[in-house]
Design a protein around this motif. Sequence first.
Motif, PDB file in Angstrom:
ATOM      1  N   GLY A 121      70.657  86.310   1.752  1.00 13.76           N
ATOM      2  CA  GLY A 121      70.281  87.240   2.979  1.00 13.76           C
ATOM      3  C   GLY A 121      71.193  86.445   4.024  1.00 13.76           C
ATOM      4  N   ALA A 122      71.609  85.191   3.953  1.00 16.40           N
ATOM      5  CA  ALA A 122      72.637  84.664   5.071  1.00 16.40           C
ATOM      6  C   ALA A 122      73.806  85.515   5.079  1.00 16.40           C
ATOM      7  N   CYS A 123      74.048  86.028   4.060  1.00 14.00           N
ATOM      8  CA  CYS A 123      75.462  86.617   3.907  1.00 14.00           C
ATOM      9  C   CYS A 123      75.546  88.258   4.381  1.00 14.00           C
ATOM     10  N   GLU A 124      76.228  88.611   5.423  1.00  8.61           N
ATOM     11  CA  GLU A 124      76.095  89.821   6.073  1.00  8.61           C
ATOM     12  C   GLU A 124      76.678  90.813   5.237  1.00  8.61           C
ATOM     13  N   GLU A 125      77.737  90.745   4.222  1.00 12.78           N
ATOM     14  CA  GLU A 125      78.089  91.754   3.260  1.00 12.78           C
ATOM     15  C   GLU A 125      77.064  92.228   2.338  1.00 12.78           C
ATOM     16  N   ILE A 126      76.414  91.168   1.870  1.00 20.60           N
ATOM     17  CA  ILE A 126      75.164  91.488   0.985  1.00 20.60           C
ATOM     18  C   ILE A 126      74.155  92.133   1.541  1.00 20.60           C
ATOM     19  N   VAL A 127      73.631  91.922   2.699  1.00 14.98           N
ATOM     20  CA  VAL A 127      72.741  92.592   3.506  1.00 14.98           C
ATOM     21  C   VAL A 127      73.156  93.989   3.572  1.00 14.98           C
ATOM     22  N   ALA A 128      74.366  94.102   4.136  1.00  6.31           N
ATOM     23  CA  ALA A 128      74.753  95.492   4.367  1.00  6.31           C
ATOM     24  C   ALA A 128      74.963  96.254   3.124  1.00  6.31           C
ATOM     25  N   GLY A 129      74.749  95.764   1.698  1.00  6.24           N
ATOM     26  CA  GLY A 129      75.179  96.443   0.723  1.00  6.24           C
ATOM     27  C   GLY A 129      73.517  96.864   0.258  1.00  6.24           C
ATOM     28  N   LYS A 130      72.631  96.737   0.863  1.00 10.38           N
ATOM     29  CA  LYS A 130      71.257  97.077   0.309  1.00 10.38           C
ATOM     30  C   LYS A 130      71.138  98.360  -0.190  1.00 10.38           C
ATOM     31  N   ASP A 131      71.626  99.383   0.697  1.00 11.52           N
ATOM     32  CA  ASP A 131      71.483 100.852   0.346  1.00 11.52           C
ATOM     33  C   ASP A 131      72.279 101.356  -0.503  1.00 11.52           C
ATOM     34  N   ASP A 132      73.268 100.456  -1.198  1.00 12.48           N
ATOM     35  CA  ASP A 132      74.130 100.968  -2.531  1.00 12.48           C
ATOM     36  C   ASP A 132      73.415 100.887  -3.420  1.00 12.48           C
ATOM     37  N   PHE A 133      72.236 100.068  -3.626  1.00 16.98           N
ATOM     38  CA  PHE A 133      71.551  99.879  -4.793  1.00 16.98           C
ATOM     39  C   PHE A 133      70.110 101.021  -5.097  1.00 16.98           C
ATOM     40  N   VAL A 134      69.947 101.215  -6.232  1.00 16.76           N
ATOM     41  CA  VAL A 134      68.778 101.915  -6.677  1.00 16.76           C
ATOM     42  C   VAL A 134      67.520 100.857  -5.928  1.00 16.76           C
ATOM     43  N   ASP A 135      66.666 101.640  -5.151  1.00 15.70           N
ATOM     44  CA  ASP A 135      65.648 100.879  -4.322  1.00 15.70           C
ATOM     45  C   ASP A 135      64.990  99.799  -5.160  1.00 15.70           C
ATOM     46  N   TRP A 136      64.427 100.180  -6.464  1.00 14.99           N
ATOM     47  CA  TRP A 136      63.303  99.478  -7.153  1.00 14.99           C
ATOM     48  C   TRP A 136      64.287  98.372  -7.622  1.00 14.99           C
ATOM     49  N   THR A 137      65.641  98.285  -7.921  1.00 14.72           N
ATOM     50  CA  THR A 137      66.263  97.206  -8.283  1.00 14.72           C
ATOM     51  C   THR A 137      66.469  96.078  -6.972  1.00 14.72           C
ATOM     52  N   TRP A 138      66.674  96.642  -6.103  1.00 10.24           N
ATOM     53  CA  TRP A 138      66.784  95.726  -4.816  1.00 10.24           C
ATOM     54  C   TRP A 138      65.486  95.245  -4.647  1.00 10.24           C
ATOM     55  N   GLY A 139      64.220  95.650  -4.941  1.00  9.73           N
ATOM     56  CA  GLY A 139      63.200  95.024  -4.579  1.00  9.73           C
ATOM     57  C   GLY A 139      63.067  93.926  -5.633  1.00  9.73           C
ATOM     58  N   GLN A 140      63.689  94.128  -6.614  1.00  9.95           N
ATOM     59  CA  GLN A 140      63.536  93.053  -7.804  1.00  9.95           C
ATOM     60  C   GLN A 140      64.111  91.735  -7.295  1.00  9.95           C
ATOM     61  N   VAL A 141      65.263  91.728  -6.514  1.00 10.82           N
ATOM     62  CA  VAL A 141      65.897  90.656  -6.037  1.00 10.82           C
ATOM     63  C   VAL A 141      65.293  90.082  -4.718  1.00 10.82           C
ATOM     64  N   THR A 142      64.740  90.707  -4.089  1.00 11.23           N
ATOM     65  CA  THR A 142      64.030  90.234  -2.764  1.00 11.23           C
ATOM     66  C   THR A 142      62.851  89.535  -2.821  1.00 11.23           C
ATOM     67  N   LEU A 143      62.241  89.771  -3.916  1.00 12.03           N
ATOM     68  CA  LEU A 143      60.911  89.075  -4.524  1.00 12.03           C
ATOM     69  C   LEU A 143      60.051  89.250  -3.571  1.00 12.03           C
ATOM     70  N   GLY A 144      60.017  90.399  -2.859  1.00  8.93           N
ATOM     71  CA  GLY A 144      58.801  90.834  -1.962  1.00  8.93           C
ATOM     72  C   GLY A 144      58.878  90.274  -0.372  1.00  8.93           C
ATOM     73  N   THR A 145      59.987  89.744  -0.248  1.00  6.60           N
ATOM     74  CA  THR A 145      60.299  89.101   1.200  1.00  6.60           C
ATOM     75  C   THR A 145      60.921  90.342   1.997  1.00  6.60           C
ATOM     76  N   GLU A 146      61.140  90.081   3.260  1.00  4.58           N
ATOM     77  CA  GLU A 146      61.755  91.021   4.240  1.00  4.58           C
ATOM     78  C   GLU A 146      63.159  90.827   4.489  1.00  4.58           C
ATOM     79  N   SER A 147      63.544  89.579   4.088  1.00  2.00           N
ATOM     80  CA  SER A 147      65.116  89.246   4.752  1.00  2.00           C
ATOM     81  C   SER A 147      65.699  88.590   3.700  1.00  2.00           C
ATOM     82  N   GLU A 148      64.953  87.842   2.530  1.00  4.01           N
ATOM     83  CA  GLU A 148      65.691  87.096   1.683  1.00  4.01           C
ATOM     84  C   GLU A 148      66.177  87.910   0.454  1.00  4.01           C
TER      85      GLU A 148
END
Length: 443
Positions: A121-148
């Motif tokens: 979450g410290a990397c801008e390119e990673i954060v900017a890529g959130k909407d590129d992924f299927v929603d539930w898979t992104w939820g799998q890697v944020t582990l329930g957090t808001e910004s990590e």
Amino acid sequence: MRHMKRAAAAAVITSVALAMAGCSAGSGDGGGTDAGACEPSEGKVNLSFTSWIPGIEEAVAMWNDANPDIQVEVQTGPSGNAGTYQNFFNQLKAGNAPDLGQIEYDALPNFRVQDGLADLGACEEIVAGKDDFVDWTWGQVTLGTESEVYGVPQDSGPMALFYRSDLFEQNGIAVPTTWEEYKAAAEKIRALGGYITNFSQTDINQFAGFVWQAGGEWFANDGDEWTVEMTDDTSKQVADYWQDLIANDLVSTYPAWTDEWNNAYNSGEVWSWNSAVWGANSIASGAPDTAGNWSVAKAPQWNAGESAAGNWGGSSIAVFKGTEHLYEAAKFALWLNTSEESLTSLNETAAIYPATKAGLELPALSEGVPFYGDQPIYDVFAEAAGEVDPDFVWGPTMTQTYADVSDGFKAAVSGSGTLADALATGQDATIAAMEAQSIPVAD
């Protein structure tokens, strides 16, 4: 209502577990959310990456050819629960973990509890890529957090039925659409000297996928403590079903991905496999003599007319804490899992089913697959992906849970105890492991 409660619980699960484990988010080298922690390194960078995905070397070679200043050395090994995860834990303890590693979604919480992952979450390119992924898979890697962010999603594993269409047709056996029909077919196939499928004594992930499809849930969290329930009625129903097939010699029990397992499928001894989309490659590589004789159908249902699918696997590419090149590691992980050339290569070599929205539109996923009689098999998995309950919750010690249940499954296969016994023992061991890490568990 049950799904709404589970979704709400999932949003707090990991933060609760980590806080109690003493691993506050954003602490430590390489794991904070300070943007300065994700800056380009000076000079040429060499990254180490460990994976078990077949043919991933080809995708890495594409990256290396195009990025002479950021070179990635890939090392392959056994699948995560077959040894690579334990290697990762050992390497983290010794301070010599690779920069990046392949980690399935269900195992990510284990590594986070051990404070072994860098926060992307410290990397801008990673954060900017959130909407590129299927929603539930992104939820799998944020582990329930808001910004990590603790990994870049790579794929998902919706399950369906791979089957020898030639053998079913030649012997007048209808392709099962329910688990009751599946048992009836198993009896007919056994009378012919074969087995309808192989029940793996080590792949507890597959069994979890069966429970997932049936509507079971092994873990839940109310914001204060965990509930562990691996012996509920649904899990017992699934366990009793497979126990019956084992007891009546209606399924083979070879350890998966061994020479015995490959030979059973290649010789026609075993006729089907309830597996995830990535299993297309496992059959093609393990049973090459059967090319053109396989097809894919929706998974059998517990009740006629239902449409539910389980999920088995799905991986992320994580960056381990201690890397000296967070920016470059994140850049490579994002490219590996979003670029069309990489995703096309991974699909061709390992039947990877992309986690990106654009990846699901790859031309390769709409084409017929020669090994499967030119059937466009990914159409079946696309339908299954939409039938997977997205709110299934993974516990914080899944690698240990799998290991404990696996011991019981091996015993059950040999006639000592049952699968239901193994789940009960696994539940007790899981609770003990969580309590040993000061993770609160409901009585």
